[in-house]
Each structure stands twice: as C-alpha cells, then as structure tokens.
Design an enzyme around this catalytic site. Structure first.
Site, PDB file in Angstrom:
ATOM      1  N   SER A  54      -0.571   8.797  -3.720  1.00 35.33           N
ATOM      2  CA  SER A  54      -0.775   9.776  -5.005  1.00 35.33           C
ATOM      3  C   SER A  54      -0.920   9.406  -6.269  1.00 35.33           C
ATOM      4  CB  SER A  54       0.452  10.814  -4.712  1.00 35.33           C
ATOM      5  OG  SER A  54       0.592  11.562  -3.339  1.00 35.33           O
ATOM      6  N   HIS A  73      -3.441  -0.095   7.106  1.00 31.83           N
ATOM      7  CA  HIS A  73      -3.245   0.874   6.337  1.00 31.83           C
ATOM      8  C   HIS A  73      -2.200   1.800   7.368  1.00 31.83           C
ATOM      9  CE1 HIS A  73      -3.623   5.137   4.627  1.00 31.83           C
ATOM     10  NE2 HIS A  73      -3.845   4.465   3.403  1.00 31.83           N
TER      11      HIS A  73
END
Ligand code: PGA
Length: 251
Positions: A214, A99
């Site tokens: 998002s 990540h």
C-alpha cells in the site's frame, strides 16, 4: 549500514494490463524526461505478455523492465513457465521472486524461491526477493522470526549479496490500504539489515531493502526516509504513471 544506497522504486503490475497499458510507460517516460535527473532507479514489472514490448518502449530511458517470476531451470518441459534467460531475451533486467501472492497461490516455498534466485543471477537478472509476515504471525509476535526464516531459506548462498534485493512486504499491508507504521518498518528493515550482514558480511550492507504494501503518493515520502528503507515495491499505485511518478519524486 545500508545508507547511501541509491533507492529503487519498483512497480509490480501483477496480473493487470494489456497492450493499452503501455501508454502508462510512455507517459512515465515523458514525466521523467521533463523532471530531468531523478534520484532513484526506476523499474516496472508488467505481466509477462508485455515484458518484450515494454522493454522496447523503455529502451534508452531510465525505466528498467522486469518480470514477476521465473522458473529455476533455463529451459525444458515446464508448460506455462518462463525461464530467467527468456526474461533476459525479452529485455528484462530484474525479476520479482517469492511474492506472497505466489507463495500463497502457487505454494512456492522459500527453497523454491532460492533456486529461482540462483537461476536469475546466473542469467544476469537482479532478483527482488519478497518476504513478509501475515497478520496472524504479527499478532502472535512471530514477525521477526518468520522474516528471518524466509531470508535464511530464500536468499541465495552467493557471496555477493549486493546483487540481490530484498522486499519486505507485510502480507496484511498488500492491497489493503493499510501500511505498517514508520517505527515498525524501521524495526523490521533494521532486523533484515542485521540478518543480511550476518549472512553476507559487508556485501549485506550493499543489498537494497525495499518496503512494499500500500505504498502510494501520500505515504511514500515518510516511508522512503525511514532508516534502512532503500526503495519501494509498489503494486496498485504503479498502474498509473502519474501516481508512480509522484512516488519516484518522493525518493
Ligand atoms: P500494493 O502491492 O502496493 O498494491 O499493496 C504491493 C505488492 O504486492 O508488491
């Protein structure tokens, strides 16, 4: 290419949630049971401290549990680290690797991510390997090149890439409320699909490519019907069961 793959909706809780947050898993399970059959695989990756309890709670449900990182070694003198077999022992079936927050906060290189991915596969975990460019790299026109290098260097050399999942997460879209446009997502996911097919042949057509950054109930449907998007990696909107459920339904 890459069509017809069952989508995966994965939640990344990051460093959020203590025991009380397990209620969200129970709530999600209730919503999923009421909904009947869902058209997506469902995964939640809570902090390591909750993996075992979360896995116990989710047992027998459609919710799989995963980790957010693992070490490349199975055991040894690595204070604070958690190995892939330990995650399996705790009930995890997947692990997020590389990540951007780990690449930034912990200096993880693509080579390190590859070693972790191999360890995950050996232990029987499905790795979700994250790639994505920064805003500066995108502005410089280097997004495709950056992602190509991350794919080349982070993905295991295994033949069977269908067991590995890629998550495209533009760094500038993570936690910012900004999402890439559908056209940009389609272009990058098609680029990644081409890279996977070049690297792995037909197995590269079977690897799921998730979009992250998002993703929320209001934009999930559009993102999830974009070509070569085989699911989503959801941060903030995975913390609340009702929001996360809406994203699963959108798939
Ligand atoms: P976000 O995070 O959905 O909060 O942007 C996504 C991620 O970092 O996996």
């Amino acid at each position: 290419m890459g069509t017809g793959l069952r989508p995966l909706i994965a939640g990344n809780w990051k460093m959020n949630g203590a025991g009380a947050a397990l209620e969200q898993i129970a709530r999600l399970n209730t919503l999923l049971e009421e909904a009947g059959e869902v058209a997506a695989d469902v995964l939640l990756c809570p902090p390591a401290t909750l993996v075992h309890r979360a896995a116990n709670l989710a047992e027998g449900s459609v919710i799989a549990i995963g980790g957010q990182d693992c070490h490349a070694q199975a055991s040894g003198a690595h204070t604070g680290d958690i190995s892939a077999p330990m995650l399996v022992d705790a009930g995890a079936r997947y692990v997020i690797l590389g990540h951007s927050e780990r690449r930034t906060d912990h200096g993880e290189t693509s080579a390190a991510v590859r070693d972790k991915a191999v360890a995950a596969l050996v232990a029987g975990l499905t790795p979700i390997i994250c790639v994505g460019e920064t805003q500066a790299q995108r502005d410089a026109g280097a997004a495709n090149q950056v992602v190509a290098e991350q794919i080349a260097d982070s993905m295991p050399l295994y033949e069977d890439a269908s067991q590995t999942i890629v998550a495209y997460e533009p760094v500038w879209a993570i936690g910012t409320g900004k999402t890439a446009t559908a056209d940009d997502i389609a272009a990058m996911h098609t680029h990644i699909r081409d890279l996977l097919v070049k690297k792995y042949g037909s197995a590269g057509e079977q690897a799921r490519i998730l979009y992250g950054g998002s993703v929320k109930p209001s934009n999930a449907a559009e993102i999830l019907r974009t070509p070569n998007v085989n699911g989503a990696l959801v941060g903030g909107a995975s913390l609340l069961a009702d929001d996360f459920f809406s994203i699963i339904v959108a798939a």
